[in-house]
Design a protein around this motif. Sequence first.
Motif: not given
Lengths: 165, 165, 165, 165, 165, 165, 165, 165
Positions: C90-93, C117-121, D117-123
């Motif tokens: 979880v990216p935190i601003k 597994a990245t989610v929105a800001l 669940a987003t991964v890196a560009l072209n990942g």
Amino acid sequence: MSTAQQHKVGIIMGSSSDLDVMKKAADALTQFGIESEIAVVSAHRTPEAMVDYAKSAAGKGLRVIIAGAGGAAHLPGMVASLTTLPVIGVPIKSSNSIDGWDSVLSILQMPNGVPVATVALNGAKNAGILAAEIIGAFDEEVAARLSVYKEELKQKVKEMNEGLE
Amino acid sequence: MSTAQQHKVGIIMGSSSDLDVMKKAADALTQFGIESEIAVVSAHRTPEAMVDYAKSAAGKGLRVIIAGAGGAAHLPGMVASLTTLPVIGVPIKSSNSIDGWDSVLSILQMPNGVPVATVALNGAKNAGILAAEIIGAFDEEVAARLSVYKEELKQKVKEMNEGLE
Amino acid sequence: MSTAQQHKVGIIMGSSSDLDVMKKAADALTQFGIESEIAVVSAHRTPEAMVDYAKSAAGKGLRVIIAGAGGAAHLPGMVASLTTLPVIGVPIKSSNSIDGWDSVLSILQMPNGVPVATVALNGAKNAGILAAEIIGAFDEEVAARLSVYKEELKQKVKEMNEGLE
Amino acid sequence: MSTAQQHKVGIIMGSSSDLDVMKKAADALTQFGIESEIAVVSAHRTPEAMVDYAKSAAGKGLRVIIAGAGGAAHLPGMVASLTTLPVIGVPIKSSNSIDGWDSVLSILQMPNGVPVATVALNGAKNAGILAAEIIGAFDEEVAARLSVYKEELKQKVKEMNEGLE
Amino acid sequence: MSTAQQHKVGIIMGSSSDLDVMKKAADALTQFGIESEIAVVSAHRTPEAMVDYAKSAAGKGLRVIIAGAGGAAHLPGMVASLTTLPVIGVPIKSSNSIDGWDSVLSILQMPNGVPVATVALNGAKNAGILAAEIIGAFDEEVAARLSVYKEELKQKVKEMNEGLE
Amino acid sequence: MSTAQQHKVGIIMGSSSDLDVMKKAADALTQFGIESEIAVVSAHRTPEAMVDYAKSAAGKGLRVIIAGAGGAAHLPGMVASLTTLPVIGVPIKSSNSIDGWDSVLSILQMPNGVPVATVALNGAKNAGILAAEIIGAFDEEVAARLSVYKEELKQKVKEMNEGLE
Amino acid sequence: MSTAQQHKVGIIMGSSSDLDVMKKAADALTQFGIESEIAVVSAHRTPEAMVDYAKSAAGKGLRVIIAGAGGAAHLPGMVASLTTLPVIGVPIKSSNSIDGWDSVLSILQMPNGVPVATVALNGAKNAGILAAEIIGAFDEEVAARLSVYKEELKQKVKEMNEGLE
Amino acid sequence: MSTAQQHKVGIIMGSSSDLDVMKKAADALTQFGIESEIAVVSAHRTPEAMVDYAKSAAGKGLRVIIAGAGGAAHLPGMVASLTTLPVIGVPIKSSNSIDGWDSVLSILQMPNGVPVATVALNGAKNAGILAAEIIGAFDEEVAARLSVYKEELKQKVKEMNEGLE
């Protein structure tokens, strides 16, 4: 024998409006027992004074120069071009800055031959700690204080966890 | 009496594919008569080895650590969290990088308490020079060599101007 | 027979100042009947504790780890390097963030071999739902609750339309 | 008893031109003994087929869906809106992309309620590994293979260091 | 004979929280004597309702669809994939948006075959005017009102100049 | 009775170097049976000719104007200020462009009162399709061709899937 | 009586590697009958020479200084701080630049009191034309040549249109 | 003999809402004894008035035009296309601007042949000083006032340093 008192760090900024940010560098150095001196030196308003400051810095016993500036931030890089001392650059997010990108890139992207040790946006506290680490690499007393500081950081996290419960 | 030979700089990178960029740091240090050792230490593939490297760095006589990494570049910051030595971070523009912004921001924007001295994208040569400046602040021999180097930079510009005519 | 109660999710963050954002992950999990535990684990201030946390996570029965951090956000990626469990970042601003780009890129742009597994800001709620979806892929009870939740989302839109009239 | 063969992952992409990137997800899954099926499903050219795919995915036994797309990349988020399965999004840097920012932000910045669940560009390789980690959280055989894989990553770094000498 | 009353524009948005921005599109249309209908249609919460809306739009007499959305904004592009009507996309700067870049790029960077007519961030008023221009290209009455409107814009500038003196 | 032949679209660009990109708009229109005329009209080199072009466009029967430009791209917005016709703007990624951001933002971010229907970077094909959709909203023949085109898009995806097997 | 020959423009750049870009400024000035002199003056390698250059510029008859630089581009701003002459800055996209953003922002975002007239990335030709416009504001001969040049720009567009047919 | 009173600078802006920013240009000019006139001239709302303004500017004795605009800021570049006078562009950070990037890039990235002298975001004061420098290059009285101003800048820094103590 080397002691922290023998070392001194110069802290400069382009305007007294940057003082609120930059005094955190001085505070951090004080915490590690390192003396600092603070001055307004503007690359764009007092270019000759900047040249004098940078060229005399090593001779008057400074070990490290910390320079903070916003916008098209030329102070850290210009000072670095005029001294062989390590220069730490602090990008400052001023009003009318384009989200801080201007000062970050103006300080970071120095050409080959003239490095600036750049820290985070408004990261004056870290600039002070980095200067202490530089001195600590050659001064055991300062290194020991840095170790204590790292323990305190851990301790604060421990307290945060106790606070969660 | 202090001499350049007494100092040593550790140069680490996340992958041997970064060697072409990072060896310029070693070359710069050699130019100033400073010894360095180079190793692949990956924050993400060998996290325990990274912890060991960082915690033993000061004890084995390193004065400065130079760490290069691309993408989500965690190596410089993690090493900085584990040592009181100054850590210089080199953002590397790897393939699939988003124009280098990812490595720049991952290294630069460290939280309060744990600074990384960040240099320009792919700026390994400047990382080497910055390490020399750090050592030169405590070693007159290295400082003298840095002064000579600055004269050489001026001389090159003079030659460029002769070439223009 | 598998039940939601058998699963547990670990929620960690770099500082208790991130708690306001991150507790939304715990709330979402509670909503789907999934247990969670929350802790402050800092990559930069408590690196060894982070190693311990990550290496023991699977053994103590966690299915998923949710890690939130701001700035040069190394916690999610470092934990991912130390466990085979799926890690949600979880990216935190945070304050002094460069508009959130620093935490987003520090978490998203992981190198091959170590995904996060990245989610929105500031997307901690979605991190909780994603963890529930991961568990729901293997637990019909949780999957059923997710289906109900999706119906509720539709229902809310229906009510919005009634409110427009 | 659960085995890796019981699990299956769906891999979809907006165009066969994305196949070179996306087949790395399938390769990674194969490496961990997990079956996958691959298809072209376009959010913008075949929206109804996309709805059908997403709504039938859980019923036909898929555990995870990996969706890759470039530019204004709507496939991962739209599929996520139509299933309770976890959806992994792979931003692809297509021609005419604005440096990949478009696909990254179109996939990452999903609203509350519908995570991707987003991964890196072209990942795509990391997408495959993440799917394996999700399955491995519920399947010891896959978890064991992931542990072996992590050891192999360490081994490669060791070999890199031997190659440096 | 064609009259403005014969034309109708559909205005949709992902959430009623976007109403403050999007009602400016309706106001603009009213100003040019064009009827509009407004509804909440969410790509992510009501995907099937979105499909129904888009597929029935032309049949129920809409000439243009205006769709506003924030973050990973999929509504305009998905609707465009499901109708042959022109779709105008309004990027909305929602909370937790990364400065609006996410919605701008998610709407603008559509792949070949499925265009969205994108207007400025929060530019719902211009979306309404653009819809009027589209109708005005085929309806002289609306075209005449647009000419009057352009004169009013000039008049306002004239008044501003008088105010300066 | 209205037929496609009655409609005409103007395609303009700032330089003949943009022709390779912009002729795709003409090709798309031809595909839908819509006539177009193409010309070089430069906002910065022929400002008066641009004013004449824009002011006479509606009178000579154009329904839509497609304008492509790179860098500080003023052509689409200026033409839009001088006509009540809908103007579609195509940002072009020229040499010395800053990654296309300059043309995208110069075209998209128009002030209230003067919209430009912006398509993706180099998206001239979509500009042509969008113009066809605008005409198709008032011409059933064109609408029918757009429906056929959408079927062809689906068919191509079907063939891609057959190619995968 | 004033003639173009009385005016002279100084063109400086940080390195002879910038000559290919910067000589276009000299070419443009020659085209308008204005003399120029070109030199390598580096803010970072020859800071004292830069100070001398800037302070003596007005005295030796220069009317305008054009300064080009890449990366953390300090030359234009520093020269501007040391002279009352107008300084035109040319951002140069060097290797390892972050897409040119660094030089653009380092030159453009000057603090109050010390302006730099910034032109487009690599826009040395425009820098030469701008210098001619500055001189032309006080020299009718140069102004007349600029009017001829504007006519030639129109003529080229006319020829492009003939070429289209 | 030339005197400052002989020169006049035109200051224009797209809307009276920009007056707060732009009047700083007039104030700076007044400080150097240079006359200015201020007007609202909108590229998008009054395009013909803009053409008239630009084409008559040189004839009515203006030496320099300062043009401020926000968003898709076409005023400076369009005026530059219609006059041989030097045009200074002031990017203005308007509401709904994407952090000011839109106006900066719309003004800065002009094509070859038509330069705009761009100053910093909201940098109207610097635009006034730059206009004074342009005039000062041909008028010793103004040049002398600029030298005095530079001394005042130094004096202020001196006072800041006294304030620090």
